[in-house]
Motif scaffolding. Structure first.
Motif: not given
Length: 282
Positions: A1-7, A201-216
Motif C-alpha cells: 500500500m502506498r504511503k499516505n502523503l497527504l499534506w 520519484f518512482r521509489k518515493v511514490r511507490e510506483l509498481k514496476d510497469g505502472e504508468t504515471y497516469e495509472e498511479a
C-alpha cells in the motif's frame, strides 16, 4: 500500500486575543541567536504569531490565526546592498500573500488580513471563520557561495482546504541573484538528471514496476516524467519539490525528491556552484 502523503498543515494555536503589539521573537523550534550565512552576513529568525477573535455578533465563528517565521539578514560591515536584496526578496514573498493592495510592513499585513476576516464574517453568515495565514522561510543551506531557502506559503480563507505551496530558491550571497538549474547542470546533461530524478520519484511514490504515471494518478504531460525548476542545493544533494496540484490531485500531497551527490557525478557541473559537493564526495 502506498504511503499516505497527504499534506497535513499544522498550525500553532495561540490563545491570546488581538492586542496592539506584535509578538516578534524566537518561538518553539526557532533559533534564538544569529545564524551564520557567510563570513560577514548572518540571519536572525523572526517569529510572529497573532490570533484575532470573531466579531461580537459572530461569536460562534472560529478565530483567525497568523504564523510567520522568516530570516532577517544583517551584515557585520553595516549597510550592504546584497543584504537589502535578500531581505526584500523575503518581504516580497511574504507580502505577496495578501490580495489587493500589498502591505509594506508586517504590522500592515496582520491588520489587513484580520480586517478582511472580520468583513467576511459580517457579509457571509455561513462563513465559519478559521482563517489562517502561514509563512515559513527556512535556511536549508548557507556558505560563502550558496544560500538555499525554502519558503512555505499557506492560506485558508474558506473552502475545502488551505492553498499551500513551497518555493525552493538558490541564491548567491555575493550578489543576491538567483542561481538557476542550468548553472548547476549543463543543458546537455539534463536528460541524465531526469533519469536519476525519475528513479527516485518512482521509489518515493511507490510506483509498481510497469505502472504508468497516469495509472498511479499523476498528471505528467504525455504521461512522461519531468523535473521542474523548484529546487535547492543542500549538503544531502539536489532537492526538488512538487507542490499539490502541480502533478497530482491535492489529496495525493506534495512530493520531495533528494538526489544524492554520489549519483550526480558526471551530471552536475564540477566547475559550477554545486561542484564542491561532488569534490567532497557527499
Amino acid at each position: 500500500m502506498r504511503k499516505n502523503l497527504l499534506w497535513t498543515l499544522t498550525l500553532v494555536t495561540v490563545v491570546t486575543l488581538l492586542t496592539p503589539a506584535l509578538i516578534v521573537a524566537a518561538g518553539a523550534g526557532v533559533p534564538a541567536g544569529p545564524i551564520p550565512v557567510t563570513k560577514t552576513i548572518s540571519a536572525v529568525m523572526q517569529h510572529v504569531q497573532r490570533t484575532a477573535p470573531p466579531p461580537a455578533d459572530r461569536k460562534e465563528a472560529l478565530s483567525a490565526e497568523i504564523d510567520l517565521t522568516y530570516p532577517e539578514f544583517t551584515s557585520s560591515k553595516g549597510p550592504d546592498p546584497v543584504v537589502d536584496k535578500l531581505n526584500q526578496l523575503i518581504r516580497d514573498r511574504l507580502f505577496g500573500m495578501i490580495e489587493g493592495e500589498k502591505p509594506t510592513s508586517v504590522d500592515q499585513l496582520v491588520e489587513t488580513f484580520f480586517r478582511d476576516y472580520a468583513k467576511a464574517l459580517k457579509e457571509d453568515p455561513d462563513q465559519p471563520g478559521a482563517w489562517s495565514l502561514k509563512f515559513e522561510a527556512t535556511i536549508r543551506h548557507a556558505d560563502d557561495d550558496l544560500l538555499s531557502l525554502e519558503m512555505l506559503q499557506s492560506a485558508f480563507t474558506g473552502g475545502a482546504h488551505p492553498t499551500s505551496m513551497s518555493d525552493l530558491l538558490v541564491l548567491s550571497p555575493k550578489t543576491g541573484a538567483r542561481i538557476d538549474l542550468p548553472a548547476v547542470v549543463p543543458p546537455d546533461r539534463m536528460g541524465e538528471l531526469v533519469k536519476v530524478g525519475e528513479r527516485h520519484f518512482r521509489k518515493v511514490r511507490e510506483l509498481k514496476d510497469g505502472e504508468t504515471y497516469e495509472e498511479a494518478g499523476f498528471l505528467f504531460e504525455g504521461n512522461k516524467f519531468a523535473l521542474n525548476d523548484n529546487f535547492l542545493i543542500a549538503s544531502s544533494g539536489l532537492v526538488f519539490w512538487f507542490n499539490p496540484y502541480e502533478i497530482a490531485p491535492y489529496a495525493m500531497g506534495p512530493t520531495e525528491l533528494v538526489l544524492p551527490w554520489n549519483e550526480l557525478k558526471g551530471i552536475v557541473d564540477p566547475k559550477g556552484p554545486a561542484g564542491k559537493f561532488l569534490a567532497q564526495g557527499k
